[in-house]
Write a protein that holds these residues in place. Structure first.
Motif, PDB file in Angstrom:
ATOM      1  N   SER A   7      32.899 -29.126  18.647  1.00  0.00           N
ATOM      2  CA  SER A   7      31.851 -28.190  19.040  1.00  0.00           C
ATOM      3  C   SER A   7      31.584 -27.282  17.847  1.00  0.00           C
ATOM      4  O   SER A   7      32.487 -27.038  17.030  1.00  0.00           O
ATOM      5  CB  SER A   7      32.300 -27.379  20.256  1.00  0.00           C
ATOM      6  N   THR A  41      29.360 -23.662  16.231  1.00  0.00           N
ATOM      7  CA  THR A  41      28.686 -22.405  16.508  1.00  0.00           C
ATOM      8  C   THR A  41      28.343 -21.729  15.182  1.00  0.00           C
ATOM      9  O   THR A  41      28.996 -21.978  14.165  1.00  0.00           O
ATOM     10  CB  THR A  41      29.536 -21.487  17.419  1.00  0.00           C
ATOM     11  N   ASP A  66      26.752 -17.916  13.356  1.00  0.00           N
ATOM     12  CA  ASP A  66      26.341 -16.523  13.463  1.00  0.00           C
ATOM     13  C   ASP A  66      26.146 -15.977  12.063  1.00  0.00           C
ATOM     14  O   ASP A  66      27.070 -16.008  11.253  1.00  0.00           O
ATOM     15  CB  ASP A  66      27.371 -15.675  14.218  1.00  0.00           C
ATOM     16  N   ASP A  84      32.270 -20.818  20.859  1.00  0.00           N
ATOM     17  CA  ASP A  84      31.221 -19.865  20.542  1.00  0.00           C
ATOM     18  C   ASP A  84      31.833 -18.737  19.718  1.00  0.00           C
ATOM     19  O   ASP A  84      33.006 -18.384  19.883  1.00  0.00           O
ATOM     20  CB  ASP A  84      30.557 -19.291  21.792  1.00  0.00           C
ATOM     21  N   MET A 130      30.553 -14.866  17.651  1.00  0.00           N
ATOM     22  CA  MET A 130      29.472 -13.886  17.537  1.00  0.00           C
ATOM     23  C   MET A 130      29.983 -12.656  16.794  1.00  0.00           C
ATOM     24  O   MET A 130      31.143 -12.284  16.904  1.00  0.00           O
ATOM     25  CB  MET A 130      29.033 -13.510  18.958  1.00  0.00           C
ATOM     26  N   THR A 163      31.155 -14.648  24.381  1.00  0.00           N
ATOM     27  CA  THR A 163      31.585 -15.879  23.702  1.00  0.00           C
ATOM     28  C   THR A 163      32.438 -16.740  24.632  1.00  0.00           C
ATOM     29  O   THR A 163      32.392 -17.969  24.541  1.00  0.00           O
ATOM     30  CB  THR A 163      32.326 -15.593  22.381  1.00  0.00           C
ATOM     31  N   GLU A 209      29.800 -18.541  26.782  1.00  0.00           N
ATOM     32  CA  GLU A 209      29.057 -19.543  25.999  1.00  0.00           C
ATOM     33  C   GLU A 209      29.930 -20.756  25.671  1.00  0.00           C
ATOM     34  O   GLU A 209      29.455 -21.892  25.724  1.00  0.00           O
ATOM     35  CB  GLU A 209      28.522 -18.917  24.711  1.00  0.00           C
ATOM     36  N   ALA A 210      31.200 -20.531  25.341  1.00  0.00           N
ATOM     37  CA  ALA A 210      32.099 -21.652  25.042  1.00  0.00           C
ATOM     38  C   ALA A 210      32.275 -22.536  26.276  1.00  0.00           C
ATOM     39  O   ALA A 210      32.282 -23.771  26.172  1.00  0.00           O
ATOM     40  CB  ALA A 210      33.446 -21.137  24.546  1.00  0.00           C
ATOM     41  N   LYS A 245      29.138 -24.621  26.735  1.00  0.00           N
ATOM     42  CA  LYS A 245      29.087 -25.725  25.779  1.00  0.00           C
ATOM     43  C   LYS A 245      30.049 -26.846  26.191  1.00  0.00           C
ATOM     44  O   LYS A 245      29.714 -28.026  26.078  1.00  0.00           O
ATOM     45  CB  LYS A 245      29.415 -25.238  24.374  1.00  0.00           C
ATOM     46  N   GLY A 287      35.420 -14.741  18.971  1.00  0.00           N
ATOM     47  CA  GLY A 287      35.012 -16.011  19.543  1.00  0.00           C
ATOM     48  C   GLY A 287      36.050 -16.599  20.472  1.00  0.00           C
ATOM     49  O   GLY A 287      37.177 -16.082  20.589  1.00  0.00           O
TER      50      GLY A 287
END
Length: 199
Positions: free
Chosen positions: A92, A94, A96, A113, A115, A154, A157-158, A161, A190
């Motif tokens: 995966s 990500t 930023d 994820d 950020m 995060t 979002e993880a 995903k 994250g």
């Protein structure tokens, strides 16, 4: 495992923990990083992190980099092929600002994820709509709300995903397990998300 240290790349061969490792690259020095087009910068970062993930896997698995391919299609998690054959290795990605991160799970799917920690002015509405009632309530009393909000975001979002879902308004917790990332850049936070049976 509750945390996973992210390794700056290039660097030494990754040492997976429970089959997991993550690498971070700084994309600011690439020529495309100075482009005015955000799409061009993201495409360049995407190419860079995918190459870095292949390099890290090649070093770990002791395979030629040409034998490792990352296959992706809209609405599906990226997949790793080894010498043209499907593998169980999950990956995966990500992005930023000028960082890109790859998470690799040698035992199956993974979501990630990352950020930059920031203060979100309308954090209450965003938390209520997208993070759910438990996270929204916890954020009310958080000592460091920007950091707590970014961690909650995060984490969600993880999980999305991992389950190959788009961001949408809150419906329910998603099954699996979140692991906090320890990143080499202090301004970033994250998470990765894996299945409950990561074996």
């Amino acid at each position: 495992m509750n945390t996973l240290a992210v390794q700056a790349w290039p660097g030494p061969t990754p040492a997976p923990q429970d089959g997991l490792f993550a690498i971070l690259i700084d994309t600011s020095s690439a020529p495309a990083a100075r482009a005015s087009d955000a799409g061009a910068r993201r495409d360049a970062a995407r190419r860079q992190i995918r190459l870095a993930a292949r390099e890290a896997l090649a070093a770990l698995l002791r395979l030629p980099i040409g034998d490792i391919a990352i296959i992706s299609a809209p609405g599906m998690q990226p997949r790793i092929q080894l010498a043209g054959a499907e593998s169980r290795i999950g990956c995966s990605f990500t992005y930023d600002d000028h960082y890109a991160l790859a998470a690799i799970n040698l035992r199956g799917p993974v979501g990630v994820d990352m950020m930059r920690i920031q203060d979100i002015p309308d954090w209450q509405a965003v938390a209520r709509d997208y993070l759910g009632p438990a996270a929204a309530a916890a954020l009310q009393s958080a000592a460091d709300r920007p950091s707590a909000f970014t961690k909650a975001w995060t984490r969600r979002e993880a999980a999305l995903k991992y389950h190959a879902q788009q961001l949408s308004e809150w419906q329910a917790d998603l099954p699996g397990r979140a692991i906090s990332l320890i990143l080499p850049a202090a301004e970033l936070t994250g998470h990765i998300h894996i299945g409950d049976n990561n074996a």
